[in-house]
Design a protein around this motif. Structure first.
Motif, short mmCIF file in Angstrom:
data_model
loop_
_atom_site.label_atom_id
_atom_site.label_comp_id
_atom_site.label_asym_id
_atom_site.label_seq_id
_atom_site.Cartn_x
_atom_site.Cartn_y
_atom_site.Cartn_z
N ARG A 1 0.84 -1.20 0.00
CA ARG A 1 0.00 0.00 0.00
C ARG A 1 0.87 1.25 0.00
N LEU A 2 2.01 1.20 0.69
CA LEU A 2 2.94 2.33 0.67
C LEU A 2 3.49 2.54 -0.74
N VAL A 3 3.83 1.44 -1.40
CA VAL A 3 4.35 1.53 -2.78
C VAL A 3 3.28 2.07 -3.71
N ALA A 4 2.04 1.59 -3.55
CA ALA A 4 0.94 2.04 -4.40
C ALA A 4 0.65 3.53 -4.18
N ASP A 5 0.74 3.96 -2.93
CA ASP A 5 0.52 5.37 -2.60
C ASP A 5 1.59 6.25 -3.25
N ASN A 6 2.83 5.78 -3.19
CA ASN A 6 3.93 6.53 -3.80
C ASN A 6 3.77 6.59 -5.32
N ALA A 7 3.36 5.48 -5.93
CA ALA A 7 3.17 5.45 -7.39
C ALA A 7 2.05 6.41 -7.80
N LYS A 8 0.97 6.43 -7.04
CA LYS A 8 -0.14 7.33 -7.35
C LYS A 8 0.31 8.79 -7.27
N HIS A 9 1.10 9.09 -6.23
CA HIS A 9 1.61 10.45 -6.05
C HIS A 9 2.52 10.85 -7.22
N ARG A 10 3.42 9.97 -7.60
CA ARG A 10 4.36 10.27 -8.69
C ARG A 10 3.62 10.43 -10.03
N LYS A 11 2.59 9.59 -10.25
CA LYS A 11 1.83 9.70 -11.49
C LYS A 11 1.08 11.03 -11.54
N ALA A 12 0.48 11.42 -10.43
CA ALA A 12 -0.25 12.69 -10.39
C ALA A 12 0.68 13.87 -10.64
N LEU A 13 1.87 13.80 -10.04
CA LEU A 13 2.85 14.88 -10.22
C LEU A 13 3.33 14.93 -11.67
N ALA A 14 3.60 13.76 -12.26
CA ALA A 14 4.07 13.71 -13.64
C ALA A 14 3.01 14.26 -14.59
N ASN A 15 1.75 13.91 -14.36
CA ASN A 15 0.67 14.43 -15.21
C ASN A 15 0.54 15.94 -15.08
N GLU A 16 0.71 16.44 -13.87
CA GLU A 16 0.63 17.88 -13.65
C GLU A 16 1.74 18.61 -14.40
N LEU A 17 2.96 18.07 -14.33
CA LEU A 17 4.08 18.69 -15.03
C LEU A 17 3.94 18.55 -16.54
N LEU A 18 3.36 17.43 -16.96
CA LEU A 18 3.17 17.20 -18.39
C LEU A 18 2.22 18.23 -19.01
N ASN A 19 1.26 18.67 -18.21
CA ASN A 19 0.28 19.66 -18.69
C ASN A 19 0.76 21.10 -18.54
N ASP A 20 1.94 21.25 -17.95
CA ASP A 20 2.50 22.59 -17.76
C ASP A 20 3.55 22.83 -18.83
N LYS A 21 3.26 23.70 -19.79
CA LYS A 21 4.15 23.92 -20.92
C LYS A 21 5.50 24.50 -20.50
N ALA A 22 5.59 25.00 -19.29
CA ALA A 22 6.86 25.55 -18.81
C ALA A 22 7.90 24.45 -18.67
N HIS A 23 7.44 23.19 -18.65
CA HIS A 23 8.36 22.06 -18.51
C HIS A 23 8.52 21.30 -19.84
N ALA A 24 8.45 22.04 -20.93
CA ALA A 24 8.52 21.41 -22.26
C ALA A 24 9.80 20.63 -22.48
N ASP A 25 10.89 21.04 -21.80
CA ASP A 25 12.18 20.38 -22.00
C ASP A 25 12.22 18.96 -21.44
N VAL A 26 11.26 18.62 -20.59
CA VAL A 26 11.28 17.28 -20.00
C VAL A 26 10.00 16.50 -20.34
N LEU A 27 9.23 16.98 -21.31
CA LEU A 27 7.97 16.31 -21.65
C LEU A 27 8.18 14.88 -22.10
N THR A 28 9.21 14.66 -22.91
CA THR A 28 9.48 13.30 -23.40
C THR A 28 9.80 12.36 -22.24
N MET A 29 10.62 12.85 -21.32
CA MET A 29 10.99 12.02 -20.17
C MET A 29 9.77 11.72 -19.30
N LEU A 30 8.91 12.72 -19.08
CA LEU A 30 7.72 12.52 -18.28
C LEU A 30 6.77 11.52 -18.94
#
Length: 264
Positions: A109-138
């Motif tokens: 459950r700790l691992v699943a919680d961490n994965a959910k958090h990281r996915k939410a953060l990655a999606n948030e950054l992916l939708n922020d054009k200010a981070h265009a330089d790392v879109l491919t990596m995200l």
């Protein structure tokens, strides 16, 4: 309206800290010695922490100890809101620790919680054009996470408290949450006058020790207790139960200075 106090870092606070530690010497000494006992347990169990459950339990205990040390330091300085905020961390960590002690699968459950958090953060950054330089990596990270079939989930502190057998402590955790966020309760700590504000304040609070430290002590005791059956730490278990008797009598007239606090 004027501001009373000059914060917590001005030199004048040093005299207040000295008086505060002397006034509450028994409680501060007991807290420091309990911290030493918890760290001794951490050193002992770290040598046999090989399974996922035991490794994670050891890390959780260290987090609880670290937060407890923060409560001590902030309480010494009379930082009421900050001490209660860190005390909340001690409670939350204890809930997780207790839940994991009851069920080794809580690691997943700790691992699943961490994965959910990281996915939410990655999606948030992916939708922020200010981070265009790392879109491919995200995007690569998100694709890999989806392909892995990693379970996603969120741990709710109240549920962890119930699973850990510490449900009775959850009301204290919720009360401390009122100071952990910029709520009406926490903002009220910086004003003078109720209901009409007549001034502002930023200075040490002499209720800090009993409102944060005294609440955190039994929670660190609880962390030690729930680890005993998992690691068979019988010696430390006996010592901590003996010394909890002193804390249980703390505040009763004629009993709080019986010397128990000084013979860890």
């Amino acid at each position: 309206m004027n501001l009373r106090g000059e914060g917590f870092l001005n030199p004048a606070v040093n005299d207040w800290i000295r008086d505060n530690k002397e006034k509450n010497r028994a409680l501060f000494d007991h807290a420091a010695q309990l911290r030493n006992l918890a760290l001794e347990l951490a050193q002992e169990i770290s040598r046999v922490a090989t399974s996922d459950q035991k490794v994670t339990l050891t890390a959780l205990l260290l987090r609880a100890i670290s937060s407890f040390e923060g409560v001590i330091l902030l309480s010494e300085r009379g930082m009421f809101v900050e001490a209660r905020t860190i005390a909340r961390n001690v409670f939350e960590t204890a809930f997780y620790l207790g839940a994991l002690a009851e069920d080794p699968a809580f690691v997943k459950r700790l691992v699943a919680d961490n994965a959910k958090h990281r996915k939410a953060l990655a999606n948030e950054l992916l939708n922020d054009k200010a981070h265009a330089d790392v879109l491919t990596m995200l995007q690569h990270f998100l694709d890999g996470l989806d392909a892995s079939d990693q379970e996603l989930g969120k741990i709710v502190s109240e549920q962890a408290a119930r699973q850990s057998g510490m449900a009775s402590l959850y009301s204290f955790f919720r009360d401390l949450s009122g100071d952990a966020h910029p709520t009406v309760q926490s903002l009220g700590r910086y004003t003078v006058g109720t209901p009409d504000v007549i001034g502002f304040r930023l200075h040490p609070d002499d209720e800090c020790v009993h409102q944060a430290l005294a609440h955190s002590i039994p929670v660190l005791y609880a962390c030690i207790m729930v680890l005993q059956p998992v690691f068979n730490a019988e010696t430390i278990y006996l010592r901590v139960t003996d010394h909890f008797r002193w804390f249980a009598s703390y505040g009763r007239e004629g009993e709080q200075d019986d010397g128990r606090v000084n013979d860890f």
